[in-house]
Design a protein around this motif. Structure first.
Motif, short mmCIF file in Angstrom:
data_model
loop_
_atom_site.label_atom_id
_atom_site.label_comp_id
_atom_site.label_asym_id
_atom_site.label_seq_id
_atom_site.Cartn_x
_atom_site.Cartn_y
_atom_site.Cartn_z
N GLY A 15 0.85 -1.19 0.00
CA GLY A 15 0.00 0.00 0.00
C GLY A 15 0.89 1.24 0.00
N VAL A 16 0.30 2.38 0.31
CA VAL A 16 1.06 3.63 0.33
C VAL A 16 2.18 3.58 1.37
N GLY A 17 1.91 2.94 2.51
CA GLY A 17 2.93 2.81 3.57
C GLY A 17 4.11 1.96 3.12
N GLY A 18 3.81 0.77 2.59
CA GLY A 18 4.85 -0.13 2.12
C GLY A 18 5.65 0.49 0.98
N HIS A 19 4.94 1.16 0.08
CA HIS A 19 5.58 1.81 -1.07
C HIS A 19 6.55 2.90 -0.59
N GLY A 20 6.07 3.75 0.34
CA GLY A 20 6.92 4.83 0.87
C GLY A 20 8.16 4.28 1.57
N ALA A 21 7.96 3.19 2.32
CA ALA A 21 9.10 2.56 3.01
C ALA A 21 10.10 2.01 2.00
N ALA A 22 9.58 1.37 0.93
CA ALA A 22 10.46 0.78 -0.09
C ALA A 22 11.29 1.86 -0.79
N LEU A 23 10.66 2.96 -1.16
CA LEU A 23 11.38 4.05 -1.85
C LEU A 23 12.49 4.59 -0.96
N HIS A 24 12.18 4.79 0.32
CA HIS A 24 13.18 5.34 1.24
C HIS A 24 14.31 4.33 1.48
N ALA A 25 13.94 3.05 1.56
CA ALA A 25 14.94 2.00 1.78
C ALA A 25 15.95 1.95 0.63
N VAL A 26 15.45 2.06 -0.60
CA VAL A 26 16.33 2.04 -1.77
C VAL A 26 17.27 3.26 -1.74
N SER A 27 16.71 4.41 -1.36
CA SER A 27 17.55 5.63 -1.30
C SER A 27 18.63 5.50 -0.22
N CYS A 28 18.40 4.60 0.73
CA CYS A 28 19.39 4.35 1.79
C CYS A 28 20.32 3.18 1.44
N GLY A 29 20.17 2.64 0.23
CA GLY A 29 21.08 1.58 -0.23
C GLY A 29 20.72 0.18 0.21
N LEU A 30 19.46 -0.05 0.63
CA LEU A 30 19.06 -1.39 1.09
C LEU A 30 18.50 -2.21 -0.06
N LYS A 31 18.89 -3.46 -0.15
CA LYS A 31 18.30 -4.37 -1.12
C LYS A 31 16.92 -4.76 -0.59
N THR A 32 15.87 -4.39 -1.35
CA THR A 32 14.51 -4.43 -0.82
C THR A 32 13.58 -5.28 -1.67
N ALA A 33 12.68 -6.01 -1.01
CA ALA A 33 11.60 -6.74 -1.69
C ALA A 33 10.29 -6.36 -1.01
N ILE A 34 9.22 -6.38 -1.81
CA ILE A 34 7.90 -6.04 -1.27
C ILE A 34 6.94 -7.17 -1.63
N VAL A 35 6.15 -7.63 -0.65
CA VAL A 35 5.25 -8.77 -0.84
C VAL A 35 3.81 -8.24 -0.88
N GLU A 36 3.06 -8.61 -1.90
CA GLU A 36 1.67 -8.15 -2.01
C GLU A 36 0.78 -9.27 -2.49
N ALA A 37 -0.31 -9.50 -1.74
CA ALA A 37 -1.23 -10.60 -2.08
C ALA A 37 -2.29 -10.16 -3.08
N ALA A 38 -2.62 -8.87 -3.08
CA ALA A 38 -3.71 -8.39 -3.95
C ALA A 38 -3.17 -7.33 -4.91
N ASP A 39 -3.91 -6.22 -5.03
CA ASP A 39 -3.51 -5.17 -5.97
C ASP A 39 -2.43 -4.27 -5.38
N MET A 40 -1.45 -3.92 -6.20
CA MET A 40 -0.43 -2.96 -5.78
C MET A 40 -1.12 -1.62 -5.46
N GLY A 41 -0.68 -1.00 -4.38
CA GLY A 41 -1.29 0.29 -4.00
C GLY A 41 -2.24 0.18 -2.83
#
Length: 476
Positions: A15-41
């Protein structure tokens, strides 16, 4: 990349929370994966903020163009305004598709791996992803749970998704009932009553608590009732429980006294929207396997967003968004995500809920940040300070008068001794945009004395706040 793990960070929920966390994690140099069971967003993009704002935008235009008296005051005449329900519904669903695609592409562009399936904690630093074809387990140095929430349907209410439905189905605007009951008078109920009445439906609003809009500051709720409810085709029933709701044609609703629970009336309406709030989507997350107990389904966290077990942080496990029950707002989830990632990276940061604003996108809009007057006074009693209030009105604002939209008020709540702003509440044109100045002021712990000397462009709606600050220090 952290030695011995598949990822530095795995986020459960896109969702918006997971997406925001992922974007920030990448900007901090973390190798990131996101798990989603339904629709992105998640809820916001697919079933919440985004489609509902599209419906409000379209229906709001219809309301404006049909308000002959208002247009005449501006020297404009419009004949016979018509709309196409399906085209309005398509506007909302097209916007959802576009933003869902944008969100997915932004993650792919940054090399965030999208793992489709239901994520579950499988032990310390392990996540199992279940799909139709089986399951796989990945390891991560840190895990963020961003599983979101689902609409709450009280007992006795049967949902069929057509005649009795939650906001999840409501945003699709598959039909336009002549008479609809809306259970709940919070944000969701208010926004949908705005949409339905603008498009010609009659609304009966049912609220179990003794007052409409129970979460809002009382002064704002009073104006909202005068502007958003009384002039429209809305009948209200407060202190009333929808004891049973049966789908069909008609929908049959048994109304009971909220105190005695005795049935007092039976309503037969064309449709019923259940807008009674949301509950966390935290079942089957595997939290029990690592000794984390939820509270009514909400995941306990500290202000660093670390998950707590018996009051102590669980190493490398974090939770954000609606699942934590702190503030069920998309932008709050996003802010929590950034805070969690900062702490994962060893930079101490705490979330400041006090300065996170909220808005209802009715016509006119309502927004607020910080405390209500009642909550501020209770805090003052505990901490030994007095609270003061300054108000200013849209009817004294040149821009609002020029627009012919002079209904509304800004209310600033502050400490008498230090002048620190504790809360700001606005109802009026563009209130949702105006609140950010106040939110930033609260984040900085500014005083009305400081704010009263800031300069605002003239003529703009922002002068409503300028006026309130100046009144607070007595310079007006």
């Amino acid at each position: 990349m952290t030695q011995g793990f598949d990822y530095d960070l795995v986020i459960i929920g896109a969702g918006v929370g997971g997406h925001g966390a992922a974007l920030h994690a990448v900007s901090c140099g973390l190798k990131t994966a996101i798990v989603e069971a339904a629709d992105m967003g998640g809820t916001c993009v697919n079933r919440g903020c985004i489609p509902s704002k599209a419906l409000l935008a379209a229906s709001g235009r219809v309301r404006e163009l049909r308000n002959a008296h208002h247009l005449k005051s501006l020297g404009i005449q419009v004949a016979g305004v018509e709309f196409d329900r399906q085209a309005i519904a398509d506007h909302a669903s097209n916007l959802v598709s576009k933003l869902r695609g944008d969100l997915t592409n932004s993650l792919k562009r940054l090399d965030v791996e999208i793992l489709q399936g239901r994520g579950k904690i499988a032990g310390s630093q392990k996540v199992t992803i279940s799909t139709g074809s089986g399951e796989k387990t990945v390891t991560a140095k840190d895990i963020i749970i961003a599983s979101g929430s689902i609409p709450w349907v009280p007992p006795g209410i049967e949902i069929d998704g057509k005649t009795v439905f939650t906001s999840d189905d409501g945003v699709r605007l598959e039909s336009l009932p002549s008479w609809i009951a809306i259970i709940g008078s919070g944000y969701i109920g208010l926004e949908f009553s705005d949409v339905y009445t603008a498009l010609g439906a009659e609304v009966t609003m049912i609220e179990a608590l003794p007052q409409l809009m129970p979460g809002f500051d009382r002064d704002i709720a009073t104006i909202a009732e005068r502007v958003l409810i009384k002039p429209r085709d809305i009948e209200t029933k407060v202190g009333t429980l929808a004891k049973s709701v049966k789908p069909g044609s008609p929908v049959v609703i048994e109304l009971a006294d909220a105190k005695t629970k005795e049935v007092v009336d039976v309503l037969e309406v064309d449709a019923c929207l259940v807008a009674t709030g949301r509950i966390p989507d935290t079942k089957d997350l595997g939290l029990d396997a690592i000794g984390v107990e939820t509270n009514r389904g909400f995941i306990p966290v500290d202000d660093r967003m670390a998950v707590l077990s018996s009051g102590e942080p669980v190493p490398h496990l974090w939770a954000i968004g609606d699942a934590t029950g702190k503030m069920q707002l998309a932008h709050a989830a996003s802010a929590q995500g950034v805070v969690a990632v900062e702490n994962i990276c060893g930079r101490h940061r705490l979330i400041d809920y006090h300065s996170i604003p909220a808005a209802a996108f009715t016509h006119p809009e309502i927004s607020f940040v910080g405390k209500t007057e009642l909550a501020a006074k209770e805090m003052g009693k505990e901490e030994g300070f007095e609270v003061a209030v300054a108000k200013s009105y849209f009817k004294g604002n040149s821009k609002a008068i020029a627009e012919g939209e002079a209904d509304g008020m800004a209310k600033v709540i502050y400490r008498k001794d230090t002048g620190e702003v504790l809360g700001v509440h606005i109802i009026g044109m563009h209130a949702a945009d105006l609140i950010h100045e106040a939110a930033n002021a609260i984040a900085q712990r500014n005083s009305v004395q400081t704010l009263a000397y800031f300069v605002h462009a003239h003529p703009t709606l922002s002068e409503v706040l300028d006026e309130a600050y100046k009144r607070a220090v007595g310079s007006h």
